[in-house]
Design a protein around this motif. Structure first.
Motif, PDB file in Angstrom:
ATOM      1  N   CYS A   1       3.142  10.105  -6.822  1.00 44.13           N
ATOM      2  CA  CYS A   1       1.927  10.749  -6.560  1.00 44.13           C
ATOM      3  C   CYS A   1       1.789  12.278  -7.317  1.00 44.13           C
ATOM      4  O   CYS A   1       2.794  12.913  -7.330  1.00 44.13           O
ATOM      5  CB  CYS A   1       1.123  10.768  -5.270  1.00 44.13           C
ATOM      6  SG  CYS A   1       2.299  11.633  -4.015  1.00 44.13           S
TER       7      CYS A   1
ATOM      8  N   PHE B   1      -5.327  -2.909  -8.393  1.00 45.21           N
ATOM      9  CA  PHE B   1      -4.964  -1.906  -7.782  1.00 45.21           C
ATOM     10  C   PHE B   1      -6.165  -1.283  -7.362  1.00 45.21           C
ATOM     11  O   PHE B   1      -7.248  -1.112  -8.143  1.00 45.21           O
ATOM     12  CB  PHE B   1      -4.205  -1.091  -8.499  1.00 45.21           C
ATOM     13  CG  PHE B   1      -2.658  -1.637  -8.923  1.00 45.21           C
ATOM     14  CD1 PHE B   1      -2.269  -2.644  -8.520  1.00 45.21           C
ATOM     15  CD2 PHE B   1      -1.560  -0.664  -9.294  1.00 45.21           C
ATOM     16  CE1 PHE B   1      -0.924  -3.182  -8.687  1.00 45.21           C
ATOM     17  CE2 PHE B   1      -0.475  -1.002  -9.475  1.00 45.21           C
ATOM     18  CZ  PHE B   1      -0.235  -2.336  -9.421  1.00 45.21           C
TER      19      PHE B   1
ATOM     20  N   ILE C   1      -7.331   2.747  -5.907  1.00 45.22           N
ATOM     21  CA  ILE C   1      -6.879   4.114  -5.524  1.00 45.22           C
ATOM     22  C   ILE C   1      -7.773   4.570  -4.373  1.00 45.22           C
ATOM     23  O   ILE C   1      -9.211   4.420  -4.652  1.00 45.22           O
ATOM     24  CB  ILE C   1      -6.645   5.171  -6.737  1.00 45.22           C
ATOM     25  CG1 ILE C   1      -5.885   6.482  -6.234  1.00 45.22           C
ATOM     26  CG2 ILE C   1      -7.939   5.176  -7.427  1.00 45.22           C
ATOM     27  CD1 ILE C   1      -5.616   7.348  -7.240  1.00 45.22           C
TER      28      ILE C   1
ATOM     29  N   TRP D   1      -1.670   8.665  -9.470  1.00 45.38           N
ATOM     30  CA  TRP D   1      -0.477   7.916  -9.225  1.00 45.38           C
ATOM     31  C   TRP D   1       0.025   7.568 -10.938  1.00 45.38           C
ATOM     32  O   TRP D   1      -0.697   7.100 -11.687  1.00 45.38           O
ATOM     33  CB  TRP D   1      -0.737   6.538  -8.589  1.00 45.38           C
ATOM     34  CG  TRP D   1      -0.820   6.700  -7.081  1.00 45.38           C
ATOM     35  CD1 TRP D   1      -2.242   6.655  -6.464  1.00 45.38           C
ATOM     36  CD2 TRP D   1       0.123   6.824  -5.965  1.00 45.38           C
ATOM     37  NE1 TRP D   1      -1.841   6.643  -5.265  1.00 45.38           N
ATOM     38  CE2 TRP D   1      -0.670   6.848  -4.764  1.00 45.38           C
ATOM     39  CE3 TRP D   1       1.438   6.805  -6.070  1.00 45.38           C
ATOM     40  CZ2 TRP D   1       0.000   7.060  -3.635  1.00 45.38           C
ATOM     41  CZ3 TRP D   1       2.169   7.311  -4.759  1.00 45.38           C
ATOM     42  CH2 TRP D   1       1.475   7.098  -3.542  1.00 45.38           C
TER      43      TRP D   1
ATOM     44  N   LEU E   1      -2.606   3.991  -2.789  1.00 44.53           N
ATOM     45  CA  LEU E   1      -2.794   3.097  -3.656  1.00 44.53           C
ATOM     46  C   LEU E   1      -2.542   1.756  -3.031  1.00 44.53           C
ATOM     47  O   LEU E   1      -1.565   1.488  -2.754  1.00 44.53           O
ATOM     48  CB  LEU E   1      -1.799   3.094  -4.899  1.00 44.53           C
ATOM     49  CG  LEU E   1      -2.201   2.421  -5.978  1.00 44.53           C
ATOM     50  CD1 LEU E   1      -3.160   2.866  -6.867  1.00 44.53           C
ATOM     51  CD2 LEU E   1      -0.588   2.859  -7.090  1.00 44.53           C
TER      52      LEU E   1
ATOM     53  N   TYR F   1       6.815   4.907  -8.348  1.00 49.09           N
ATOM     54  CA  TYR F   1       5.610   5.387  -8.307  1.00 49.09           C
ATOM     55  C   TYR F   1       5.558   6.825  -7.673  1.00 49.09           C
ATOM     56  O   TYR F   1       6.113   7.196  -6.458  1.00 49.09           O
ATOM     57  CB  TYR F   1       4.677   4.548  -7.329  1.00 49.09           C
ATOM     58  CG  TYR F   1       4.459   3.311  -8.242  1.00 49.09           C
ATOM     59  CD1 TYR F   1       5.436   2.084  -8.301  1.00 49.09           C
ATOM     60  CD2 TYR F   1       3.268   2.977  -8.552  1.00 49.09           C
ATOM     61  CE1 TYR F   1       5.118   1.242  -8.766  1.00 49.09           C
ATOM     62  CE2 TYR F   1       2.871   1.710  -9.085  1.00 49.09           C
ATOM     63  CZ  TYR F   1       4.099   0.887  -9.402  1.00 49.09           C
ATOM     64  OH  TYR F   1       3.531  -0.371  -9.991  1.00 49.09           O
TER      65      TYR F   1
ATOM     66  N   THR G   1     -13.025   7.151 -10.009  1.00 44.52           N
ATOM     67  CA  THR G   1     -11.751   6.636  -9.941  1.00 44.52           C
ATOM     68  C   THR G   1     -11.585   6.011 -11.642  1.00 44.52           C
ATOM     69  O   THR G   1     -12.400   5.518 -12.366  1.00 44.52           O
ATOM     70  CB  THR G   1     -11.632   5.415  -8.953  1.00 44.52           C
ATOM     71  OG1 THR G   1     -12.417   4.500  -9.229  1.00 44.52           O
ATOM     72  CG2 THR G   1     -11.646   6.042  -7.692  1.00 44.52           C
TER      73      THR G   1
ATOM     74  N   TYR H   1      -8.358   3.948 -13.877  1.00 46.73           N
ATOM     75  CA  TYR H   1      -7.373   2.927 -13.762  1.00 46.73           C
ATOM     76  C   TYR H   1      -6.824   2.830 -15.091  1.00 46.73           C
ATOM     77  O   TYR H   1      -7.497   2.539 -15.920  1.00 46.73           O
ATOM     78  CB  TYR H   1      -7.553   1.542 -13.243  1.00 46.73           C
ATOM     79  CG  TYR H   1      -8.101   1.759 -11.799  1.00 46.73           C
ATOM     80  CD1 TYR H   1      -9.451   1.849 -11.594  1.00 46.73           C
ATOM     81  CD2 TYR H   1      -7.067   1.635 -10.717  1.00 46.73           C
ATOM     82  CE1 TYR H   1      -9.725   2.021 -10.044  1.00 46.73           C
ATOM     83  CE2 TYR H   1      -7.515   2.128  -9.402  1.00 46.73           C
ATOM     84  CZ  TYR H   1      -8.904   1.899  -9.103  1.00 46.73           C
ATOM     85  OH  TYR H   1      -9.298   2.128  -7.755  1.00 46.73           O
TER      86      TYR H   1
ATOM     87  N   ARG I   1       0.962  -1.118   0.085  1.00 49.15           N
ATOM     88  CA  ARG I   1      -0.042  -0.016   0.054  1.00 49.15           C
ATOM     89  C   ARG I   1       0.717   1.143   0.077  1.00 49.15           C
ATOM     90  O   ARG I   1       1.618   1.391   1.052  1.00 49.15           O
ATOM     91  CB  ARG I   1      -1.042   0.198   1.078  1.00 49.15           C
ATOM     92  CG  ARG I   1      -1.957   1.233   1.124  1.00 49.15           C
ATOM     93  CD  ARG I   1      -2.946   1.164   2.150  1.00 49.15           C
ATOM     94  NE  ARG I   1      -2.513   1.969   3.374  1.00 49.15           N
ATOM     95  CZ  ARG I   1      -3.492   2.514   4.349  1.00 49.15           C
ATOM     96  NH1 ARG I   1      -4.617   2.441   4.028  1.00 49.15           N
ATOM     97  NH2 ARG I   1      -2.615   2.932   5.346  1.00 49.15           N
TER      98      ARG I   1
ATOM     99  N   ALA J   1      -3.314   5.368 -12.147  1.00 43.46           N
ATOM    100  CA  ALA J   1      -4.919   5.616 -11.215  1.00 43.46           C
ATOM    101  C   ALA J   1      -4.963   7.062 -11.141  1.00 43.46           C
ATOM    102  O   ALA J   1      -4.167   7.641 -10.598  1.00 43.46           O
ATOM    103  CB  ALA J   1      -4.997   4.587 -10.173  1.00 43.46           C
TER     104      ALA J   1
END
Length: 128
Positions: free
Chosen positions: A95, A67, A69, A35, A80, A93, A57, A59, A18, A48
């Protein structure tokens, strides 16, 4: 707004992690957030996105069903949840936050150019 991503690490294929993105400086309630990730030798890609309220949301196809979000505006944090991880999920990754101002129904962007603020990135490594 300043963003700080955390939660990355080394995990075996099939495992879970996470990620968290903690914001400071301003409340994230007026930002769409997302993300992105960048694998070695590849361009950064959308993973996402989530609307300011969490009601919408989105993806990329490769992570759908694996995944999730989410966000907690009271904690000024986005998450995430990554499950069933694959080696091809290995990446840094990031944000990101999009200041939508008063436009609550603005589109959640999938392009980097839509986002005004970025965190420093957290490395996720998935071993086979």
């Amino acid at each position: 707004v300043q963003l700080q991503a955390s939660g990355g690490g080394l995990v075996q294929a099939g495992g879970s992690l996470r990620l968290s993105c903690a914001a400071s400086g301003r409340t994230i309630s007026s930002y769409h957030m997302a993300w992105f990730r960048q694998a070695p030798g590849k361009e950064r890609e959308f993973v996402a996105g989530i609307s300011w309220s969490g009601g919408r949301t989105y993806y990329t196809d490769s992570v759908k069903g694996r995944f999730t979000i989410s966000r907690d505006n009271a904690k000024n944090t986005m998450y995430l949840q990554m499950s069933s991880l694959k080696p091809e999920d290995t990446a840094v990754y990031y944000c990101a936050a999009d200041d939508i101002g008063p436009f609550a129904y603005a589109v959640v962007g999938v392009k980097e150019e839509k986002y005004d603020y970025w965190g420093q990135g957290t490395l996720v490594t998935v071993s086979s």
